[in-house]
Design an enzyme around this catalytic site. Structure first.
Site, PDB file in Angstrom:
ATOM      1  N   TYR A 157     -28.960 -19.337  49.776  1.00 56.77           N
ATOM      2  CA  TYR A 157     -30.120 -20.155  49.440  1.00 56.77           C
ATOM      3  C   TYR A 157     -30.608 -21.006  50.605  1.00 56.77           C
ATOM      4  O   TYR A 157     -31.753 -21.461  50.607  1.00 56.77           O
ATOM      5  CB  TYR A 157     -29.802 -21.064  48.253  1.00 56.77           C
ATOM      6  CG  TYR A 157     -29.537 -20.342  46.959  1.00 56.77           C
ATOM      7  CD1 TYR A 157     -29.768 -18.972  46.822  1.00 56.77           C
ATOM      8  CD2 TYR A 157     -29.048 -21.006  45.854  1.00 56.77           C
ATOM      9  CE1 TYR A 157     -29.520 -18.308  45.646  1.00 56.77           C
ATOM     10  CE2 TYR A 157     -28.794 -20.360  44.657  1.00 56.77           C
ATOM     11  CZ  TYR A 157     -29.024 -19.009  44.555  1.00 56.77           C
ATOM     12  OH  TYR A 157     -28.775 -18.364  43.380  1.00 56.77           O
ATOM     13  N   LYS A 166     -16.506 -11.717  46.990  1.00 57.04           N
ATOM     14  CA  LYS A 166     -16.818 -10.288  47.078  1.00 57.04           C
ATOM     15  C   LYS A 166     -16.222  -9.781  48.386  1.00 57.04           C
ATOM     16  O   LYS A 166     -16.905  -9.216  49.254  1.00 57.04           O
ATOM     17  CB  LYS A 166     -18.343 -10.080  47.017  1.00 57.04           C
ATOM     18  CG  LYS A 166     -18.759  -8.620  46.839  1.00 57.04           C
ATOM     19  CD  LYS A 166     -18.327  -8.023  45.506  1.00 57.04           C
ATOM     20  CE  LYS A 166     -18.878  -6.601  45.355  1.00 57.04           C
ATOM     21  NZ  LYS A 166     -18.323  -5.918  44.167  1.00 57.04           N
ATOM     22  N   ASP A 226     -17.908  -9.372  40.398  1.00 54.68           N
ATOM     23  CA  ASP A 226     -18.323  -8.487  39.314  1.00 54.68           C
ATOM     24  C   ASP A 226     -17.270  -8.451  38.208  1.00 54.68           C
ATOM     25  O   ASP A 226     -17.594  -8.447  37.020  1.00 54.68           O
ATOM     26  CB  ASP A 226     -18.646  -7.084  39.824  1.00 54.68           C
ATOM     27  CG  ASP A 226     -17.677  -6.584  40.879  1.00 54.68           C
ATOM     28  OD1 ASP A 226     -16.792  -7.348  41.300  1.00 54.68           O
ATOM     29  OD2 ASP A 226     -17.823  -5.422  41.310  1.00 54.68           O
ATOM     30  N   ASP A 249     -24.064 -19.980  40.897  1.00 56.75           N
ATOM     31  CA  ASP A 249     -25.317 -20.139  40.172  1.00 56.75           C
ATOM     32  C   ASP A 249     -25.378 -19.146  39.016  1.00 56.75           C
ATOM     33  O   ASP A 249     -25.688 -19.508  37.867  1.00 56.75           O
ATOM     34  CB  ASP A 249     -26.480 -19.912  41.148  1.00 56.75           C
ATOM     35  CG  ASP A 249     -27.835 -20.225  40.541  1.00 56.75           C
ATOM     36  OD1 ASP A 249     -27.894 -20.754  39.412  1.00 56.75           O
ATOM     37  OD2 ASP A 249     -28.849 -19.931  41.203  1.00 56.75           O
ATOM     38  N   ASP A 295     -24.453 -19.998  34.707  1.00 54.49           N
ATOM     39  CA  ASP A 295     -25.435 -19.759  33.655  1.00 54.49           C
ATOM     40  C   ASP A 295     -24.921 -18.729  32.650  1.00 54.49           C
ATOM     41  O   ASP A 295     -25.176 -18.839  31.442  1.00 54.49           O
ATOM     42  CB  ASP A 295     -26.763 -19.288  34.258  1.00 54.49           C
ATOM     43  CG  ASP A 295     -27.628 -20.442  34.734  1.00 54.49           C
ATOM     44  OD1 ASP A 295     -27.182 -21.598  34.610  1.00 54.49           O
ATOM     45  OD2 ASP A 295     -28.732 -20.201  35.238  1.00 54.49           O
TER      46      ASP A 295
END
Length: 364
Positions: free
Chosen positions: A141, A190, A222, A246, A250
């Site tokens: 970001y 990852k 994942d 993030d 959620d």
């Protein structure tokens, strides 16, 4: 000593839910005799309308002179046509970066009276109580360059960049939190694909040597996304980089049955923090008096715990919210399947929480 809490109501239902949280805090401070002042400033779309920028300098200055910051929500369709640099969301990203708030804590707790409103089976959701620690000021970001390239802008590049220090400080915060909970830490990355994740995993292992009491495991993002739905009760403290955090935080909101029940805290190395609900600005219901303020009220409890060292008072607010829900009171966004089911508005549920806090007041 006078404590200062800066309130950034923001947009949509932000002013309504922050008003509720401030009411709860004022009632508690009056009982405890604490000397606290609230100073309101603008951020997001409200700041764009007044100052032409989502993060005015006067807001930044006030936040730097505060012991804690309480934020509502930013954004809405009114400002969708703005350029990326003048979008309301840039105010939120900017205040996090400017204040050095590098660690976002997202508690996820299953409230018994709301379990049946979750799309996940009750047997999976019962007894869930974990915290996601998300790195907040680095990664994809904030990486540069982030741009479109080519004569016809037919290519695009975003940059995922981290320094050792950025990773170490948020991982350290996660270990400290794990020591206060069940001494179990899951690091999400990852590492089978990304070099940044390989460094992340190496640094987690290095820091783990200083916390031999904490059980550490690594999980690919994942796999973690799947496990959050199929076996969420296994987790205690999860730590991960910005974008993964993030998305996962959620996703975790479905465990509680509503984003309207999820508080968050954004912290740095000292006690200053920014506290906000996980939900958005919900402009479609703004001004109707039906917004759910409980996530913001629970965020105010985190403010007491992490910025003002008021653990007992924080626990009183959290207990009060549970008691109100257990009696069947809730706003219209929540679904309850029980005999005593009372839908109330924003002000009414705030009154109920304040009453519940006062009934359980044990402050000397």
């Amino acid at each position: 000593m006078m404590k200062t809490i800066t309130v950034l109501p923001g947009d949509g239902i932000g002013p309504e839910v922050t008003t509720s949280a401030v009411r709860v805090l004022r009632a508690l401070f009056e009982k405890s005799g604490r000397d606290v002042q609230f100073i309101e400033k603008k951020i997001g779309g409200a700041a764009i309308d007044t100052f032409g920028t989502p993060l005015p300098q006067e807001t930044i200055d006030q936040c730097h002179n505060s012991d804690a910051i309480l934020l509502g929500a930013v954004g809405g369709p009114k400002w969708n046509a703005q350029s990326m640099n003048v979008r309301p969301e840039q105010g939120l990203l900017g205040i996090r970066k400017t204040m050095g708030l590098f660690a976002n804590l997202r508690p996820v707790e299953a409230f018994d009276t709301l379990i049946d409103s979750s799309p996940i089976k009750r047997s999976f959701v019962e007894h869930v109580n974990f915290v996601i620690v998300r790195e907040l000021t680095g990664g994809l970001y904030f990486g540069r360059p982030s741009e479109r390239r080519g004569a016809h802008h037919e290519q695009v590049v975003d940059t995922l960049s981290y320094s050792k220090n950025e990773i170490e400080r948020v991982v350290e915060k996660a270990f400290q939190l794990a020591m206060k909970r069940n001494k179990k830490l899951t690091s999400i990355d990852k590492a089978n694909v990304l070099e940044s994740s390989r460094m992340w995993r190496e640094l987690v292992n290095q820091i783990a040597e200083r916390y031999p009491e904490v059980t550490v495991s690594h999980q690919l993002v994942d796999s973690a996304a799947m496990q959050l739905i199929t076996n969420p009760a296994q987790f205690d403290v999860l730590v991960t980089e910005n974008m993964f955090g993030d998305i996962l935080s959620d996703e975790a909101s479905v465990i509680t049955g509503s984003l309207g029940m999820m508080p968050s805290a954004s912290l740095r190395s000292d006690k200053v923090g920014l506290y906000e609900p996980a939900h958005g600005s919900a402009p479609d219901i703004a001004g109707q008096g039906i917004a759910n303020p409980l996530a913001t009220i629970l965020s105010a409890a985190l403010l007491l715990r992490y910025s003002l060292d008021m653990d007992q008072e924080a626990a009183q607010i959290e207990k009060a919210v549970r008691n109100v829900l257990s009696q069947g009171y809730h706003t219209c966004d929540l679904q309850m399947e029980q005999p005593n089911n009372h839908i109330v508005n924003t002000a009414e549920i705030t009154d109920l929480v304040i009453n519940a806090v006062n009934e359980n007041q044990t402050i000397a």
